[in-house]
Design a protein around this motif. Sequence first.
Motif, short mmCIF file in Angstrom:
data_model
loop_
_atom_site.label_atom_id
_atom_site.label_comp_id
_atom_site.label_asym_id
_atom_site.label_seq_id
_atom_site.Cartn_x
_atom_site.Cartn_y
_atom_site.Cartn_z
N SER A 174 0.83 -1.19 0.00
CA SER A 174 0.00 0.00 0.00
C SER A 174 0.87 1.25 0.00
O SER A 174 1.87 1.33 0.72
N ARG A 202 -6.12 -4.30 -8.37
CA ARG A 202 -6.53 -4.91 -7.11
C ARG A 202 -6.01 -4.12 -5.91
O ARG A 202 -6.72 -3.87 -4.94
N ARG A 247 -8.19 -2.01 -3.13
CA ARG A 247 -7.99 -2.27 -1.70
C ARG A 247 -7.82 -0.96 -0.94
O ARG A 247 -8.45 -0.75 0.09
N ASP A 248 -7.01 -0.05 -1.46
CA ASP A 248 -6.79 1.22 -0.77
C ASP A 248 -8.02 2.11 -0.81
O ASP A 248 -8.30 2.84 0.14
N LYS A 272 -10.30 0.85 1.93
CA LYS A 272 -9.85 1.34 3.24
C LYS A 272 -10.27 2.79 3.46
O LYS A 272 -10.73 3.17 4.54
N TRP A 289 -14.65 -5.58 0.39
CA TRP A 289 -14.28 -6.82 -0.26
C TRP A 289 -13.81 -6.51 -1.67
O TRP A 289 -14.51 -5.81 -2.41
N VAL A 290 -12.66 -7.01 -2.05
CA VAL A 290 -12.19 -6.90 -3.42
C VAL A 290 -12.35 -8.28 -4.03
O VAL A 290 -11.64 -9.21 -3.68
N LEU A 339 -15.07 -3.99 -6.33
CA LEU A 339 -14.97 -3.55 -4.94
C LEU A 339 -16.35 -3.42 -4.35
O LEU A 339 -17.24 -2.79 -4.95
#
Length: 149
Positions: free
Chosen positions: A6, A33, A37-38, A41, A69-70, A79
């Motif tokens: 990240s 991906r 994810r970031d 978050k 969830w990815v 996402l």
Amino acid sequence: MPVPKSVVKINKKGVQYTSSVDRAQYTIRELTRAALRDVGKFICRKFRDSYYSHFSRKRGRVGKYTQYWVKYKQKQLELQVGLKPFAFYGGFQELGSSKTTRLGLLSNAAENNIAEIVKIESKYLSALEDEAEALSLISEDDYEGGADG
């Protein structure tokens, strides 16, 4: 499939970009991906902040029931950000019911931060860097919108 580390740190002050990703080492799928994810978050963090400020709470358990969830075992990466099933009243607060008004804290967290989401994704995907720069140059006052002439 290794996913890049990240490059975003999210704290109370906002989003800090720690470094950039060497895009040549990863495939587009892995970079996408990591970007999703970031973004997940970030949206969860904004939702928690708005939840605690709306209900005037210092701490609580909403963070335990908020998740992203990815989905990566499909052709298209996806996402999903949402509340877990045990957050029963969270669904009523988000969508409203006959006895409660719709707050829409989760959807507002995503809709109000589109520019920041594009910035986060542009750290991973070079094609979005130009779009992020173009979005930063547009001001709301100059935009006339619509083709209604």
